[in-house]
Design an enzyme around this catalytic site. Sequence first.
Site, mmCIF file in Angstrom:
data_model
loop_
_atom_site.group_PDB
_atom_site.id
_atom_site.type_symbol
_atom_site.label_atom_id
_atom_site.label_comp_id
_atom_site.label_asym_id
_atom_site.label_seq_id
_atom_site.Cartn_x
_atom_site.Cartn_y
_atom_site.Cartn_z
ATOM 1 N N HIS A 156 0.838 -1.226 0.000
ATOM 2 C CA HIS A 156 0.000 0.000 0.000
ATOM 3 C C HIS A 156 0.860 1.259 0.000
ATOM 4 O O HIS A 156 0.406 2.306 0.460
ATOM 5 C CB HIS A 156 -0.938 0.032 1.217
ATOM 6 C CG HIS A 156 -1.717 -1.222 1.424
ATOM 7 N ND1 HIS A 156 -2.992 -1.403 0.950
ATOM 8 C CD2 HIS A 156 -1.385 -2.382 2.046
ATOM 9 C CE1 HIS A 156 -3.425 -2.611 1.285
ATOM 10 N NE2 HIS A 156 -2.461 -3.233 1.945
ATOM 11 N N SER A 277 15.316 21.404 -16.301
ATOM 12 C CA SER A 277 14.130 22.211 -16.574
ATOM 13 C C SER A 277 14.560 23.499 -17.265
ATOM 14 O O SER A 277 15.651 24.011 -17.008
ATOM 15 C CB SER A 277 13.426 22.533 -15.256
ATOM 16 O OG SER A 277 12.700 23.742 -15.363
ATOM 17 N N LYS A 283 16.447 21.715 -11.096
ATOM 18 C CA LYS A 283 15.760 20.468 -11.411
ATOM 19 C C LYS A 283 16.635 19.419 -12.094
ATOM 20 O O LYS A 283 17.472 19.718 -12.924
ATOM 21 C CB LYS A 283 14.554 20.741 -12.334
ATOM 22 C CG LYS A 283 13.378 21.404 -11.662
ATOM 23 C CD LYS A 283 12.746 20.596 -10.539
ATOM 24 C CE LYS A 283 11.911 19.457 -11.028
ATOM 25 N NZ LYS A 283 10.691 19.904 -11.721
ATOM 26 N N GLU A 290 9.902 8.367 -16.871
ATOM 27 C CA GLU A 290 8.532 8.841 -17.100
ATOM 28 C C GLU A 290 8.064 8.506 -18.519
ATOM 29 O O GLU A 290 6.923 8.104 -18.743
ATOM 30 C CB GLU A 290 8.457 10.353 -16.881
ATOM 31 C CG GLU A 290 8.667 10.757 -15.428
ATOM 32 C CD GLU A 290 8.848 12.262 -15.289
ATOM 33 O OE1 GLU A 290 7.946 13.019 -15.655
ATOM 34 O OE2 GLU A 290 9.917 12.687 -14.824
#
Length: 457
Positions: A156, A277, A283, A290
């Site tokens: 979980h 970024s 970043k 992804e």
Amino acid sequence: MTKLWGGRFQKSAEAWVDEFGASIGFDQQLVLEDLEGSVAHVTMLGATGILPAEDVEAILGGLAQLQEKAVAGELEFTVANEDIHLNLEKMLIDCIGPVGGKLHTGRSRNDQVATDMHIFLKKRVKEAIDCIETFQKTLLEKAEEHVETIAPGYTHLQRAQPISFAHHLMAYFWMLERDKQRFTESIKRIDILPLGAGAMAGTTFPIDRLKSAELLGFSEVYANSMDAVSDRDFIVEFLSNSSLLMAHLSRFAEEIILWSTDEFKFIELDDAFSTGSSIMPQKKNPDMAELIRGKTGRVYGNLMGLLTVLKGTPLTYNKDMQEDKEGMFDTVHTILGSLKIFEGMVRTMTVNTERLHKAVHSDFSNATELADYLATKGMPFREAHEVTGKLVFTCIQKGIYLLDLPIEDMKKESELIEADIYDVLAPEAAVRRRHSLGGTGFDQVNIQIAKAKACLS
Ligand code: ARG
């Protein structure tokens, strides 16, 4: 321009109609496979005496020239010639004269296109199997480095029990092993040759299908010519196997993304597999992971697409089947790329062992140890669970963890708890003691790694 099939037509379609029906824009990816199939076909036509030796020689000479040009990227395809088959046939005739028109004797584009797809997919599935295995080797190496790296295990997405970090990595090894098995097993259904089925009913020419199969390195030929030209199951199966592979990569990608956050910080991806970024200078984004997670969607889409294309098509060939190609090419491209990227990403990532160690020492993931301890001393497990739960609650109220709770407080819940409980609660010990077969105990992880090595060729 007159079509190769133009005899019964009184007028030609307009260019935009041709454009809609043409597949050359994408099926040119089958150029080498189509030529390979033609070489085998004409060789068989010669061997069976259907074509005289000099015609066969001329055609083989022309096909060899086209092969050379194809490899050099010098062939120019046209929409007017519809697809890869007609483009090449036209080029052959332009190259060697009317004798080139004999190549299509006893053959149809229906068995030809199916043949091309079988040849193509057989090669690419083998490539996918190799890529899976390379990734498995990298995972295995990483796992070997981290057998004794303790990490939190989750259910979980809540801290559950401490584990060996290698155990976590190896879970993906086994998923990939099943993917590899599925792809390997599927080859026997790709390795069946449709060539010689003709349009769908076979042919009156005395062809030798087994000869063609031998020339193309196929183990079998389709037993039914109608099935041969209408079967696309092998592509559906490839897309299905690819979907499951992508599901595995996507789950792993999700974990890589989570682990790279400041909140987790369990790993750091190499700069070479991250991006920055355009506005936020600090970043470092896990874009590759992804993207793999995202690309899973298109592979599922390709599977659904083809299943839907096929569901209402009567026997045998229907033009609908031209829609089998783009999804398949896209999937081949996507899975090979994803596997290669993932391998590099895992090979170059840094595992933050300190952070993992700290994480597992500041949680309640050793609570099961206490319950098991009481159960070993004779307390029914259900009761031990209750006692432990109460002690966890006491800790939460005090803002401490089980290892910080004084023995007197523990004894308030059960006299069975002795001072040795602190050794039992140590996360390392919790992992080490899990000797059950396939468990996370260091000895078991080592056994698992040995077993995994035997799976690699
Ligand atoms: N371009 C076609 C396809 O990809 C080749 C087969 C065409 N056959 C036909 N009878 N029109 O499916």
